[in-house]
Design a protein around this motif. Sequence first.
Motif, PDB file in Angstrom:
ATOM      1  N   GLN A 199       0.817  -1.209   0.000  1.00  0.00           N
ATOM      2  CA  GLN A 199       0.000   0.000   0.000  1.00  0.00           C
ATOM      3  C   GLN A 199       0.856   1.267   0.000  1.00  0.00           C
ATOM      4  OE1 GLN A 199      -2.827  -0.454   3.263  1.00  0.00           O
ATOM      5  NE2 GLN A 199      -4.374  -1.087   1.770  1.00  0.00           N
ATOM      6  N   ILE A 200       1.947   1.258   0.755  1.00  0.00           N
ATOM      7  CA  ILE A 200       2.847   2.414   0.795  1.00  0.00           C
ATOM      8  C   ILE A 200       3.472   2.639  -0.579  1.00  0.00           C
ATOM      9  CG2 ILE A 200       5.038   3.286   1.726  1.00  0.00           C
ATOM     10  CD1 ILE A 200       4.277   1.878   4.379  1.00  0.00           C
ATOM     11  N   GLN A 201       3.941   1.574  -1.176  1.00  0.00           N
ATOM     12  CA  GLN A 201       4.608   1.689  -2.471  1.00  0.00           C
ATOM     13  C   GLN A 201       3.646   2.115  -3.575  1.00  0.00           C
ATOM     14  OE1 GLN A 201       6.576  -2.110  -2.917  1.00  0.00           O
ATOM     15  NE2 GLN A 201       8.214  -1.587  -1.481  1.00  0.00           N
ATOM     16  N   ASN A 202       2.337   1.846  -3.379  1.00  0.00           N
ATOM     17  CA  ASN A 202       1.330   2.246  -4.371  1.00  0.00           C
ATOM     18  C   ASN A 202       0.595   3.527  -3.970  1.00  0.00           C
ATOM     19  OD1 ASN A 202       1.803   0.036  -6.120  1.00  0.00           O
ATOM     20  ND2 ASN A 202       0.525  -1.291  -4.847  1.00  0.00           N
ATOM     21  N   GLY A 203       1.071   4.172  -2.889  1.00  0.00           N
ATOM     22  CA  GLY A 203       0.470   5.429  -2.461  1.00  0.00           C
ATOM     23  C   GLY A 203      -0.951   5.308  -1.946  1.00  0.00           C
ATOM     24  N   LYS A 204      -1.294   4.173  -1.361  1.00  0.00           N
ATOM     25  CA  LYS A 204      -2.671   3.927  -0.923  1.00  0.00           C
ATOM     26  C   LYS A 204      -2.838   4.009   0.591  1.00  0.00           C
ATOM     27  CE  LYS A 204      -3.918   0.995  -4.864  1.00  0.00           C
ATOM     28  NZ  LYS A 204      -4.403  -0.338  -5.294  1.00  0.00           N
ATOM     29  N   LYS A 239      15.690 -23.322  17.596  1.00  0.00           N
ATOM     30  CA  LYS A 239      14.585 -22.658  16.897  1.00  0.00           C
ATOM     31  C   LYS A 239      14.207 -21.345  17.596  1.00  0.00           C
ATOM     32  CE  LYS A 239      12.710 -26.951  15.014  1.00  0.00           C
ATOM     33  NZ  LYS A 239      11.528 -27.849  14.895  1.00  0.00           N
ATOM     34  N   TRP A 240      15.210 -20.525  17.863  1.00  0.00           N
ATOM     35  CA  TRP A 240      14.983 -19.236  18.518  1.00  0.00           C
ATOM     36  C   TRP A 240      14.424 -18.240  17.507  1.00  0.00           C
ATOM     37  CZ3 TRP A 240      14.115 -17.444  23.013  1.00  0.00           C
ATOM     38  CH2 TRP A 240      14.307 -16.086  23.326  1.00  0.00           C
ATOM     39  N   LEU A 241      13.337 -17.556  17.859  1.00  0.00           N
ATOM     40  CA  LEU A 241      12.641 -16.676  16.922  1.00  0.00           C
ATOM     41  C   LEU A 241      12.987 -15.196  17.106  1.00  0.00           C
ATOM     42  CD1 LEU A 241       9.117 -18.361  17.031  1.00  0.00           C
ATOM     43  CD2 LEU A 241      10.859 -18.566  15.240  1.00  0.00           C
ATOM     44  N   GLY A 242      13.868 -14.899  18.058  1.00  0.00           N
ATOM     45  CA  GLY A 242      14.219 -13.505  18.311  1.00  0.00           C
ATOM     46  C   GLY A 242      14.835 -12.818  17.101  1.00  0.00           C
ATOM     47  N   ASP A 243      15.710 -13.537  16.373  1.00  0.00           N
ATOM     48  CA  ASP A 243      16.361 -12.944  15.202  1.00  0.00           C
ATOM     49  C   ASP A 243      15.353 -12.677  14.089  1.00  0.00           C
ATOM     50  OD1 ASP A 243      18.746 -13.091  16.548  1.00  0.00           O
ATOM     51  OD2 ASP A 243      19.388 -14.962  15.594  1.00  0.00           O
ATOM     52  N   GLU A 244      14.427 -13.605  13.888  1.00  0.00           N
ATOM     53  CA  GLU A 244      13.405 -13.413  12.855  1.00  0.00           C
ATOM     54  C   GLU A 244      12.505 -12.222  13.191  1.00  0.00           C
ATOM     55  OE1 GLU A 244       9.655 -15.817  10.777  1.00  0.00           O
ATOM     56  OE2 GLU A 244      11.129 -16.926  11.980  1.00  0.00           O
ATOM     57  N   ALA A 245      12.160 -12.095  14.477  1.00  0.00           N
ATOM     58  CA  ALA A 245      11.334 -10.962  14.903  1.00  0.00           C
ATOM     59  C   ALA A 245      12.076  -9.641  14.700  1.00  0.00           C
ATOM     60  CB  ALA A 245      10.933 -11.129  16.367  1.00  0.00           C
ATOM     61  N   ALA A 246      13.384  -9.636  14.994  1.00  0.00           N
ATOM     62  CA  ALA A 246      14.186  -8.421  14.817  1.00  0.00           C
ATOM     63  C   ALA A 246      14.258  -8.026  13.348  1.00  0.00           C
ATOM     64  CB  ALA A 246      15.586  -8.642  15.377  1.00  0.00           C
ATOM     65  N   SER A 247      14.414  -9.000  12.464  1.00  0.00           N
ATOM     66  CA  SER A 247      14.476  -8.713  11.029  1.00  0.00           C
ATOM     67  C   SER A 247      13.143  -8.174  10.522  1.00  0.00           C
ATOM     68  CB  SER A 247      14.854  -9.980  10.256  1.00  0.00           C
ATOM     69  OG  SER A 247      16.155 -10.412  10.591  1.00  0.00           O
ATOM     70  N   LEU A 248      12.045  -8.728  11.029  1.00  0.00           N
ATOM     71  CA  LEU A 248      10.721  -8.238  10.655  1.00  0.00           C
ATOM     72  C   LEU A 248      10.535  -6.807  11.132  1.00  0.00           C
ATOM     73  CD1 LEU A 248       7.811  -8.493   9.643  1.00  0.00           C
ATOM     74  CD2 LEU A 248       7.236  -9.644  11.809  1.00  0.00           C
ATOM     75  N   PHE A 249      10.946  -6.533  12.374  1.00  0.00           N
ATOM     76  CA  PHE A 249      10.848  -5.161  12.881  1.00  0.00           C
ATOM     77  C   PHE A 249      11.637  -4.206  11.993  1.00  0.00           C
ATOM     78  CE2 PHE A 249      12.595  -1.583  15.178  1.00  0.00           C
ATOM     79  CZ  PHE A 249      11.463  -1.007  15.718  1.00  0.00           C
ATOM     80  N   ASP A 250      12.866  -4.576  11.648  1.00  0.00           N
ATOM     81  CA  ASP A 250      13.705  -3.743  10.784  1.00  0.00           C
ATOM     82  C   ASP A 250      13.008  -3.395   9.473  1.00  0.00           C
ATOM     83  OD1 ASP A 250      15.761  -3.784  12.583  1.00  0.00           O
ATOM     84  OD2 ASP A 250      17.272  -4.435  11.143  1.00  0.00           O
ATOM     85  N   GLU A 255       9.872   0.678   6.201  1.00  0.00           N
ATOM     86  CA  GLU A 255       8.800   1.078   5.286  1.00  0.00           C
ATOM     87  C   GLU A 255       7.982   2.242   5.853  1.00  0.00           C
ATOM     88  OE1 GLU A 255       8.038   0.194   2.222  1.00  0.00           O
ATOM     89  OE2 GLU A 255       9.654  -1.295   2.085  1.00  0.00           O
ATOM     90  N   LEU A 256       7.779   2.240   7.159  1.00  0.00           N
ATOM     91  CA  LEU A 256       6.907   3.231   7.795  1.00  0.00           C
ATOM     92  C   LEU A 256       7.618   4.530   8.163  1.00  0.00           C
ATOM     93  CD1 LEU A 256       5.107   0.799  10.286  1.00  0.00           C
ATOM     94  CD2 LEU A 256       4.067   1.807   8.241  1.00  0.00           C
ATOM     95  N   ALA A 257       8.935   4.488   8.306  1.00  0.00           N
ATOM     96  CA  ALA A 257       9.669   5.584   8.926  1.00  0.00           C
ATOM     97  C   ALA A 257       9.480   6.937   8.249  1.00  0.00           C
ATOM     98  CB  ALA A 257      11.162   5.233   8.994  1.00  0.00           C
ATOM     99  N   GLN A 258       9.712   7.024   6.951  1.00  0.00           N
ATOM    100  CA  GLN A 258       9.672   8.314   6.265  1.00  0.00           C
ATOM    101  C   GLN A 258       8.277   8.939   6.255  1.00  0.00           C
ATOM    102  OE1 GLN A 258      12.067  10.141   5.567  1.00  0.00           O
ATOM    103  NE2 GLN A 258      13.856   9.009   4.858  1.00  0.00           N
ATOM    104  N   PRO A 259       7.237   8.204   5.820  1.00  0.00           N
ATOM    105  CA  PRO A 259       5.903   8.819   5.855  1.00  0.00           C
ATOM    106  C   PRO A 259       5.441   9.168   7.272  1.00  0.00           C
ATOM    107  CG  PRO A 259       5.777   6.483   5.230  1.00  0.00           C
ATOM    108  CD  PRO A 259       7.208   6.876   5.172  1.00  0.00           C
ATOM    109  N   ALA A 260       5.824   8.351   8.263  1.00  0.00           N
ATOM    110  CA  ALA A 260       5.462   8.647   9.648  1.00  0.00           C
ATOM    111  C   ALA A 260       6.107   9.952  10.096  1.00  0.00           C
ATOM    112  CB  ALA A 260       5.888   7.503  10.565  1.00  0.00           C
ATOM    113  N   LEU A 261       7.366  10.148   9.735  1.00  0.00           N
ATOM    114  CA  LEU A 261       8.067  11.368  10.121  1.00  0.00           C
ATOM    115  C   LEU A 261       7.470  12.591   9.419  1.00  0.00           C
ATOM    116  CD1 LEU A 261      10.428  12.487  11.795  1.00  0.00           C
ATOM    117  CD2 LEU A 261      11.845  12.294   9.747  1.00  0.00           C
ATOM    118  N   ARG A 262       7.067  12.431   8.170  1.00  0.00           N
ATOM    119  CA  ARG A 262       6.430  13.548   7.456  1.00  0.00           C
ATOM    120  C   ARG A 262       5.182  14.009   8.180  1.00  0.00           C
ATOM    121  NH1 ARG A 262       7.548  10.664   2.568  1.00  0.00           N
ATOM    122  NH2 ARG A 262       5.388   9.899   2.526  1.00  0.00           N
TER     123      ARG A 262
END
Length: 291
Positions: A199-204, A239-250, A255-262
């Motif tokens: 949605q962000i990439q399509n301006g929606k 099977k530790w999921l902390g690294d996967e969660a960190a990558s998802l957060f990143d 994706e959200l950072a720039q429009p949120a700051l605007r």
Amino acid sequence: MNTRSMIFTLYGDYIRHYGNKIWVGSLIRLLNEFGHNDQAVRAAISRMNKQGWVQGEKKGNKSFYSLTQRGSARMEEAAKRIFKLKPEEWDGKWRMLMYTIPEEIRSVRDELRKELVWSGFGSLSTSCWISPNNLEEQVKGLIEKYEIGEYVDFFTADYIGPQTNQSLVNKSWDLDEINAKYSWFINEYDPKYITDKEQIQNGKISDAECFVKRTELVHEYRKFLFVDPGLPQELLPDKWLGDEAASLFDAYYSELAQPALRFFESVFEEGNELTLKNSSSNAMDHPFMIN
């Protein structure tokens, strides 16, 4: 998310990079996006003022609030503790804290336990706390803060058995429970990330929506500070999921950072000085980011 917690989040993620001060009208406008009404915001900031977290000042008919020295110290302390989710390479040593705090200062003992958990210690037994991480400075700070030097002993030690280092981990932390929380985070936010990215990439999706989503994402991920001790890789389950969660957060945060700051700046500039923005502040940088 209650109003007071949201205000702390906004100061930590935004306002402290913009001169550390905000007009209450701008604060109300930002929190309206989360469903907090004007009265709730004014009541919460007033309580924070009385508690010494912020200080108010009047300019004409406008009220501004900035973090006090105590409030700023709280933010800096929180930022430093975030890095426990990114542990250094393990030196093979265990840090062991033991205490015998008298019953008459039980409240100090209770507060100390909370601080130890937040710092990444695990409870091996009632008054014996351990960590594989280098936490000497944190322990020194806690001893000074609570004035408990006469009740505390602190060691750096080798574990020589008869069991394994992993057995110490299993006795001191419930990694299955922590992993379950990471699993929930991934299942909850991965579909949202995929949808919002498109949605962000399509301006929606609006900048205001991104602002809300970014703040909620950070607020949710921050909860791992209170449960994840940041153990070295050698001591984590396969099977530790902390690294996967960190990558998802990143990825989601990026994706959200720039429009949120605007959106934040569009609201902030109404009654505040955008020229006070810290020149080193970067929308794409956050203490939780892996980097």
